[in-house]
Each structure stands twice: as structure tokens, then as C-alpha cells.
Design a protein around this motif. Structure first.
Motif, PDB file in Angstrom:
ATOM      1  N   THR A 185       0.840  -1.191   0.000  1.00 51.28           N
ATOM      2  CA  THR A 185       0.000   0.000   0.000  1.00 51.28           C
ATOM      3  C   THR A 185       0.877   1.244   0.000  1.00 51.28           C
ATOM      4  OG1 THR A 185      -0.049   0.121   2.408  1.00 51.28           O
ATOM      5  CG2 THR A 185      -1.685  -1.293   1.346  1.00 51.28           C
ATOM      6  N   ASN A 186       0.226   2.393  -0.001  1.00 52.41           N
ATOM      7  CA  ASN A 186       0.965   3.649   0.100  1.00 52.41           C
ATOM      8  C   ASN A 186       1.577   3.823   1.481  1.00 52.41           C
ATOM      9  OD1 ASN A 186       0.395   4.414  -2.538  1.00 52.41           O
ATOM     10  ND2 ASN A 186      -1.581   5.314  -1.948  1.00 52.41           N
ATOM     11  N   LEU A 211      17.548   4.265  10.147  1.00 51.12           N
ATOM     12  CA  LEU A 211      16.706   3.569   9.174  1.00 51.12           C
ATOM     13  C   LEU A 211      15.229   3.808   9.478  1.00 51.12           C
ATOM     14  CD1 LEU A 211      16.365   1.517   6.835  1.00 51.12           C
ATOM     15  CD2 LEU A 211      16.383  -0.290   8.579  1.00 51.12           C
ATOM     16  N   THR A 212      14.865   3.755  10.760  1.00 56.32           N
ATOM     17  CA  THR A 212      13.473   3.990  11.147  1.00 56.32           C
ATOM     18  C   THR A 212      13.012   5.371  10.691  1.00 56.32           C
ATOM     19  OG1 THR A 212      13.745   2.557  13.076  1.00 56.32           O
ATOM     20  CG2 THR A 212      11.876   4.063  13.091  1.00 56.32           C
ATOM     21  N   SER A 213      13.826   6.379  10.931  1.00 55.18           N
ATOM     22  CA  SER A 213      13.464   7.746  10.535  1.00 55.18           C
ATOM     23  C   SER A 213      13.302   7.858   9.025  1.00 55.18           C
ATOM     24  CB  SER A 213      14.531   8.729  11.026  1.00 55.18           C
ATOM     25  OG  SER A 213      14.603   8.729  12.438  1.00 55.18           O
ATOM     26  N   MET A 214      14.189   7.228   8.271  1.00 50.20           N
ATOM     27  CA  MET A 214      14.106   7.288   6.810  1.00 50.20           C
ATOM     28  C   MET A 214      12.858   6.581   6.291  1.00 50.20           C
ATOM     29  SD  MET A 214      18.072   6.642   5.696  1.00 50.20           S
ATOM     30  CE  MET A 214      19.352   7.852   6.057  1.00 50.20           C
ATOM     31  N   LEU A 215      12.511   5.444   6.895  1.00 51.53           N
ATOM     32  CA  LEU A 215      11.305   4.733   6.474  1.00 51.53           C
ATOM     33  C   LEU A 215      10.056   5.563   6.758  1.00 51.53           C
ATOM     34  CD1 LEU A 215      12.209   1.129   7.707  1.00 51.53           C
ATOM     35  CD2 LEU A 215      11.905   1.830   5.321  1.00 51.53           C
ATOM     36  N   ILE A 216      10.033   6.222   7.915  1.00 48.88           N
ATOM     37  CA  ILE A 216       8.886   7.068   8.264  1.00 48.88           C
ATOM     38  C   ILE A 216       8.778   8.239   7.294  1.00 48.88           C
ATOM     39  CG2 ILE A 216       7.992   8.652  10.016  1.00 48.88           C
ATOM     40  CD1 ILE A 216       9.172   6.717  12.106  1.00 48.88           C
ATOM     41  N   ASP A 217       9.925   8.849   6.966  1.00 47.45           N
ATOM     42  CA  ASP A 217       9.918   9.968   6.019  1.00 47.45           C
ATOM     43  C   ASP A 217       9.363   9.555   4.663  1.00 47.45           C
ATOM     44  OD1 ASP A 217      11.002  11.601   7.924  1.00 47.45           O
ATOM     45  OD2 ASP A 217      13.067  11.446   7.179  1.00 47.45           O
ATOM     46  N   ARG A 218       9.481   8.263   4.340  1.00 42.66           N
ATOM     47  CA  ARG A 218       8.986   7.764   3.054  1.00 42.66           C
ATOM     48  C   ARG A 218       7.571   7.200   3.163  1.00 42.66           C
ATOM     49  NH1 ARG A 218      14.138   8.193   3.113  1.00 42.66           N
ATOM     50  NH2 ARG A 218      15.454   8.235   1.236  1.00 42.66           N
ATOM     51  N   THR A 238       9.692   8.567  18.911  1.00 40.20           N
ATOM     52  CA  THR A 238       8.356   8.831  19.465  1.00 40.20           C
ATOM     53  C   THR A 238       7.332   9.161  18.387  1.00 40.20           C
ATOM     54  OG1 THR A 238       8.980  11.153  19.793  1.00 40.20           O
ATOM     55  CG2 THR A 238       9.317   9.635  21.643  1.00 40.20           C
ATOM     56  N   ASN A 239       7.694   9.012  17.136  1.00 45.51           N
ATOM     57  CA  ASN A 239       6.753   9.302  16.057  1.00 45.51           C
ATOM     58  C   ASN A 239       5.516   8.416  16.175  1.00 45.51           C
ATOM     59  OD1 ASN A 239       5.597   9.049  13.210  1.00 45.51           O
ATOM     60  ND2 ASN A 239       7.117  10.681  12.951  1.00 45.51           N
ATOM     61  N   ARG A 240       4.361   8.964  15.832  1.00 44.28           N
ATOM     62  CA  ARG A 240       3.116   8.202  15.963  1.00 44.28           C
ATOM     63  C   ARG A 240       3.076   6.995  15.031  1.00 44.28           C
ATOM     64  NH1 ARG A 240      -0.281   9.471  11.787  1.00 44.28           N
ATOM     65  NH2 ARG A 240       0.256  11.320  10.551  1.00 44.28           N
ATOM     66  N   ARG A 241       3.938   6.981  14.001  1.00 42.40           N
ATOM     67  CA  ARG A 241       3.953   5.832  13.098  1.00 42.40           C
ATOM     68  C   ARG A 241       4.991   4.791  13.521  1.00 42.40           C
ATOM     69  NH1 ARG A 241       3.469   9.498   8.606  1.00 42.40           N
ATOM     70  NH2 ARG A 241       5.479   8.850   7.764  1.00 42.40           N
ATOM     71  N   VAL A 242       5.523   4.926  14.734  1.00 44.59           N
ATOM     72  CA  VAL A 242       6.433   3.922  15.298  1.00 44.59           C
ATOM     73  C   VAL A 242       5.735   3.226  16.459  1.00 44.59           C
ATOM     74  CG1 VAL A 242       8.628   3.494  16.437  1.00 44.59           C
ATOM     75  CG2 VAL A 242       8.487   5.214  14.631  1.00 44.59           C
ATOM     76  N   ASN A 243       5.586   1.922  16.344  1.00 45.58           N
ATOM     77  CA  ASN A 243       4.976   1.114  17.400  1.00 45.58           C
ATOM     78  C   ASN A 243       6.085   0.319  18.079  1.00 45.58           C
ATOM     79  OD1 ASN A 243       3.206  -0.254  19.043  1.00 45.58           O
ATOM     80  ND2 ASN A 243       2.513  -1.676  17.449  1.00 45.58           N
ATOM     81  N   ASN A 244       6.475   0.732  19.271  1.00 48.82           N
ATOM     82  CA  ASN A 244       7.601   0.108  19.973  1.00 48.82           C
ATOM     83  C   ASN A 244       7.098  -1.058  20.819  1.00 48.82           C
ATOM     84  OD1 ASN A 244       9.842  -0.598  21.472  1.00 48.82           O
ATOM     85  ND2 ASN A 244      10.515   1.513  21.784  1.00 48.82           N
ATOM     86  N   GLU A 339      13.518  -0.837  -0.024  1.00 49.38           N
ATOM     87  CA  GLU A 339      12.737  -0.206  -1.089  1.00 49.38           C
ATOM     88  C   GLU A 339      12.628  -1.110  -2.311  1.00 49.38           C
ATOM     89  OE1 GLU A 339      14.769   3.523  -1.559  1.00 49.38           O
ATOM     90  OE2 GLU A 339      13.341   4.561  -0.249  1.00 49.38           O
ATOM     91  N   ARG A 340      13.665  -1.893  -2.565  1.00 44.78           N
ATOM     92  CA  ARG A 340      13.598  -2.831  -3.694  1.00 44.78           C
ATOM     93  C   ARG A 340      12.465  -3.836  -3.485  1.00 44.78           C
ATOM     94  NH1 ARG A 340      17.287  -5.337  -7.583  1.00 44.78           N
ATOM     95  NH2 ARG A 340      16.683  -7.504  -7.933  1.00 44.78           N
ATOM     96  N   LEU A 341      12.340  -4.355  -2.259  1.00 49.66           N
ATOM     97  CA  LEU A 341      11.289  -5.334  -1.991  1.00 49.66           C
ATOM     98  C   LEU A 341       9.907  -4.690  -1.918  1.00 49.66           C
ATOM     99  CD1 LEU A 341      13.009  -7.679   0.633  1.00 49.66           C
ATOM    100  CD2 LEU A 341      12.666  -8.068  -1.808  1.00 49.66           C
ATOM    101  N   LEU A 342       9.840  -3.464  -1.402  1.00 51.90           N
ATOM    102  CA  LEU A 342       8.546  -2.797  -1.267  1.00 51.90           C
ATOM    103  C   LEU A 342       8.066  -2.183  -2.574  1.00 51.90           C
ATOM    104  CD1 LEU A 342       9.059  -0.996   2.164  1.00 51.90           C
ATOM    105  CD2 LEU A 342       7.526  -2.918   1.704  1.00 51.90           C
ATOM    106  N   CYS A 343       9.008  -1.706  -3.382  1.00 50.97           N
ATOM    107  CA  CYS A 343       8.640  -0.967  -4.595  1.00 50.97           C
ATOM    108  C   CYS A 343       8.890  -1.756  -5.869  1.00 50.97           C
ATOM    109  CB  CYS A 343       9.408   0.355  -4.657  1.00 50.97           C
ATOM    110  SG  CYS A 343       9.178   1.399  -3.202  1.00 50.97           S
ATOM    111  N   GLN A 344       9.350  -3.011  -5.733  1.00 51.47           N
ATOM    112  CA  GLN A 344       9.503  -3.900  -6.883  1.00 51.47           C
ATOM    113  C   GLN A 344      10.448  -3.342  -7.943  1.00 51.47           C
ATOM    114  OE1 GLN A 344       7.769  -7.025  -6.890  1.00 51.47           O
ATOM    115  NE2 GLN A 344       7.534  -6.369  -4.788  1.00 51.47           N
TER     116      GLN A 344
END
Length: 519
Positions: A185-186, A211-218, A238-244, A339-344
Motif C-alpha cells: 500500500t501507500n 533507518l526507522t526515521s528514513m522509512l517514516i519519512d517515506r 516517538t513518532n506516531r507511526r512507530v509502534n515500539n 525499497e527494492r522489496l517494497l517498490c519492486q
């Protein structure tokens, strides 16, 4: 007639998962009606998830195993007696010991006379039964030169022609979807597993944070999992898109997370193999004493990033110098692999002194193989490719071609074959037997000497020493016949080694007696 087998897996989480296809093969190819699994009690949760296990036999490390693993004045006789009584009641027809420890060796011998792997013969001497488990023992003394995934070593011990798709480990919980039906998904959901069992395997916390920050930025959502420790609390994320969820997940929780995620990024660890069972694409960051050819998560199109072990082709194997730290792998390499695996189809950003491999179904040898897609360790990979063919042909009785080989290694194996034939012919005739035995000793010394000129072939010598120490023949002629069959199979497979490059030796340390080494 009902037949029962016991698999001894006193080992780690990942190794237990990798043994699951063997357990299935014992049913489908070896004809056993029931297969039990003996484990250390702390791994009962993952053992309960393995699809083909009938019963789980638990053993306590502190009470039963530790006193036998170290010098101790207290022998765990009562605990051992309870386990032996249970195994005796079960009346196992065959035992497969997948562990290289003294306690497991004793248990295997007590559980059944038909034990394979590391066990004891009738005189109480250590032996290794089964050619593929013997290979596993030998390559544990030279870890970089294991050319097979652990799943394939285990399966080949029972069913070397088992199809690739049947070799992929399975858990009891049915798969809700296959990898081909995963849709990204997006907002992809990425699992980051942050811990490893060894310091060299551990990818540093600051790199995981970056890596976590870069993935969130994308635009990704990230779930952090792993064992809790003071070194990996990651409280700054502490980003809301990080579930620790560090320190908060059970094995069942991890399985559920794998089923809902789009990707896992992890060091070489047990959860990588849980993800592979669930057909979740994996980016595995290798490091430490194990290597990608042995430990890669099983399946199609997983990505494995491995730092090169310097001078590996020219270094005599030594268990103390087989580690390459995972910290060599850059954040950008891991991000681009994800990104290769996620974006084919995204390209990979390389790390100096590292190779990115993709897992694939083997072309010439059944099982998983690694194909470099970024970076190259060419000389090492050439050796591994040819050793893979050599060992599969030698241990399965599938020589590569019908024409008898005539290269340098095959000629040396053939001299040993001829010497074995002489011993078979003279039998117990003492004067003639002495002369024939001298000829065999000379042939074996010449063979070992030539193999030891090449550091990548030192594990072949270890294998031969283990095989010579594990003969089951009851007389001289029977043992000579076993050795003849061994050398004949190696001779026919020897053509795979003839075009290998010369390997310049830079170290002289070696194991003199592999049977005394604990793998």
C-alpha cells in the motif's frame, strides 16, 4: 507397523525452525508415523508452532545440560534418568541428533541404537552417523565454507531430492496469503527486529534509529520488536507511526505481526526465519560467525547483506577468526534493499566490502542458493558454487557425468580406493594386511596433504577424519568396504574441484582432531 522417530534439537530458535522440513521429510520420505522433538524448555513456545511435531520432550538446561557441558562435581543423574525412562518408554526406532554437544550425544546413544548425527558407538566412542550430518559437523569447524542452507543440510540427511517448495519451513497456523498475493500500500508496514544473539551479529542501534526515521519519512509505518535491553530501548523514536513492542511480544504475537506486515528488516536471528515461514519478505543483515550461505532466511527473493570476511580464500579456517561485523553494512544499503522489496525494482546502494544476495531456488542443486545482485566476493562465491556441486554429488550418489574423472583430486581419491580394495581382498591375513594398511595410510596422507594446500578444502579433510573415525563395519574388510565407497563417491564428484583456483595460504593454524572439537 507404526514407527517413531525423535529429533534432538537442543539449539536456538532459528535452528529449530530450520529443522521443521526435516521433521516433515521423516514422515513423507522416510515413512515414520510419528516424530517427536526434544528441546531445551525455554524454546517450547516455538516448538509448539512447528507444523509436523507430534510430541515435545523438554529438558532443562540448568538442571540437566550445564553440568555435562562444563566441569562439575554434580552429575545430573536423576534428571537424565527421567529423560531416558521417557525415551525408553517411547521406543524410538530412529533418533536424529542435530546438536553438536556432549549431552545431546549421550542422549542420542541412550534413546536408540539407530541414532544419526553425533552419537556413541557400542564401545562408547564418539561417532557421527549420516553423511549430511557429518558434513554439518565438519563445516561447523570451518563456518565460511558451509555451502548449503541449514534447511537443506537437514532435509538432505533424509530426502536429498525433496522439491524446493516442500523445503520451505512451515508453522501450524495456516497462511492467510501467499507472497505473490501481498499488495504493498501507500503506507507499508515494516517490522524491524533489533536484537541478535552475538555482538558481531548486532546492527548498531544508531543505524536502526536512522533507518526507522528514513522509512517514516517515506511514508511507512514501523513496528520495533526484539528482546528488551539497556542497549536497545529506542525511546527517542516517538513518532506516531512507530509502534515500539520491544520486549512485549510472544512467538504467537510475532507470527501475527508477520502476517500483517509487508517487510521485515533484521539481523541474522530466529525471527528472520519466523518471517520466512510466513512468506514475509526479509532483508537480513548478516554478521558474526555464521554466514549467509548457511543462515539465509529460506524462500524466494529475500535479500541478505553480508560483509566480506577478509582473505577468506587464503586463510586456514579457525573458529576464532570467522566473524565480519554487521556494522559494516550502511544504512543506505539496508534502506535501498527494503525499497527494492517494497517498490519492486529499485536499485541497491552498495556498502564497501559487502555483497547483497537474493535467495533463489537452486539451478543445479536442490534447495536455496544465493545470487549476488550488488557487490561481489567473486573468488569466494566461485569456490562456494563448485563446493556445493561437489558435496551434493558426493553425498547423494549423483556424480556429475558418467565418464570417470581423471583430475588431480580424483586420482588421489582413486589411490585410496585401490588401497581399500587391497584390504578387502586380503581380509585378516596378518602379513598381507599390514602391507595393505600401509598403502592405505600412505594414500590417505597424500590425499590429505594435497587438500590442505587449499584453505577452502580443509573442511574436506575434517570430513574425512570424522568419517574414518565413524566406521560401523564389524571387521577389517567391512570397514575397508565403507571407506572404498566413500572414496569412490568423492572421486566421481572430484571433477567439480579440478578448475578451482590455487589458494595461497596465509595462516598455519588447523584442527588436528575434529572429533575433539565442539562445533
Amino acid at each position: 507397523m507404526s514407527s517413531r522417530a525423535l529429533v534432538i534439537g537442543i539449539t536456538r530458535l532459528g535452528d529449530l525452525i530450520q529443522s521443521e522440513p526435516l521433521i516433515r521429510a521423516l514422515r513423507s520420505h522416510a515413512g515414520f508415523n510419528s516424530v517427536d522433538l526434544l528441546i531445551e524448555r525455554s524454546f517450547v513456545e516455538i516448538a509448539s508452532e512447528l507444523s509436523s511435531v507430534d510430541d515435545i520432550v523438554c529438558i532443562d538446561f540448568e538442571d540437566t545440560l550445564r553440568p555435562l557441558s562444563v566441569r562439575s562435581d554434580r552429575l545430573p543423574l536423576e534428571a537424565f534418568a527421567r529423560i531416558v525412562k521417557r525415551m525408553d518408554t517411547a521406543q524410538y526406532d530412529r533418533v536424529f541428533n542435530l546438536t553438536h554437544s556432549r549431552p545431546s550425544m549421550v542422549l542420542a546413544a541412550l534413546a536408540s541404537r539407530g541414532s544419526e548425527g553425533v552419537t556413541l558407538d557400542e564401545s562408547g566412542y564418539q561417532v557421527v552417523r549420516n553423511s549430511w550430518l557429518r558434513y554439518f559437523f565438519a563445516t561447523n569447524l570451518a563456518r565460511p565454507w558451509c555451502a548449503f542452507n541449514l534447511v537443506d543440510i537437514y532435509v538432505n540427511a533424509v530426502a536429498p531430492r525433496m522439491p524446493f517448495i516442500d523445503r520451505i519451513p512451515r508453522l501450524r497456523k495456516p497462511l492467510d496469503r501467499e507472497i505473490d498475493s501481498r499488495s504493498y500500500t501507500n503506507t507499508p508496514h515494516v517490522l524491524l527486529h533489533l536484537t541478535a544473539s552475538q555482538s558481531d551479529k548486532q546492527w548498531p542501534q544508531p543505524m536502526f534509529d536512522a533507518l526507522t526515521s528514513m522509512l517514516i519519512d517515506r511514508g511507512a509505518e514501523v513496528t520495533l520488536v526484539g528482546n528488551a535491553s539497556k542497549d536497545n530501548d529506542h525511546r527517542g523514536l516517538t513518532n506516531r507511526r512507530v509502534n515500539n513492542l520491544i520486549g512485549k511480544t510472544s512467538i504467537r504475537d510475532l507470527i501475527e505481526l508477520c502476517d500483517s506486515a509487508d517487510l521485515m528488516v533484521t539481523a541474522d536471528s530466529g525471527p528472520a526465519h519466523v518471517a520466512a515461514c510466513r512468506r514475509l519478505p526479509v532483508v537480513a543483515i548478516e554478521g558474526g560467525s555464521a554466514h549467509a550461505f548457511e543462515t539465509a532466511p529460506y524462500g524466494i527473493a529475500n535479500l541478505v547483506i553480508e560483509p566480506h570476511l577478509e582473505n577468506v580464500v587464503h586463510r586456514i579456517p579457525d573458529k576464532r577468526s570467522t566473524s565480519a561485523p554487521a556494522s559494516r553494512v550502511s544504512v543506505l544499503t539496508v534502506l535501498s534493499a527494503a525499497e527494492r522489496l517494497l517498490c519492486q525494482g529499485e536499485s541497491i546502494v552498495g556498502s564497501e566490502g559487502c555483497t547483497v544476495y537474493e535467495t533463489a531456488s537452486g539451478t543445479y542443486v536442490p534447495g536455496v542458493e544465493l545470487r549476488p545482485i550488488n557487490g561481489s566476493h567473486f573468488e569466494y562465491e566461485k569456490w562456494q558454487s563448485d563446493l556445493r556441486k561437489f558435496w551434493y554429488n558426493a553425498l547423494t550418489g549423483d556424480p556429475d557425468g558418467k565418464t570417470p574423472p581423471s583430475g588431480r583430486f580424483s586420482k588421489l581419491f582413486d589411490r585410496a580406493v585401490d588401497a581399500c580394495k587391497q584390504i578387502e581382498k586380503v581380509g585378516s591375513d596378518s602379513p598381507l594386511l599390514t602391507a595393505a594398511s600401509r598403502n592405505l595410510t600412505k594414500a590417505e596422507q597424500e590425499l590429505d596433504g594435497e587438500l590442505l594446500k587449499h584453505p577452502p578444502l580443509h573442511h574436506v579433510v575434517a570430513y574425512l577424519k570424522i568419517a574414518r573415525s565413524s566406521l560401523s563395519g564389524t571387521n577389517v574388510s567391512g570397514q575397508a568396504q565403507e571407506l572404498r565407497h566413500l572414496y569412490q563417491s568423492l572421486s566421481m564428484a572430484g571433477k567439480c574441484l579440478e578448475e578451482l583456483p590455487e589458494a595461497r595460504t596465509i595462516n598455519v593454524t588447523r584442527h588436528n582432531n575434529p572429533m575433539e572439537a565442539t562445533a
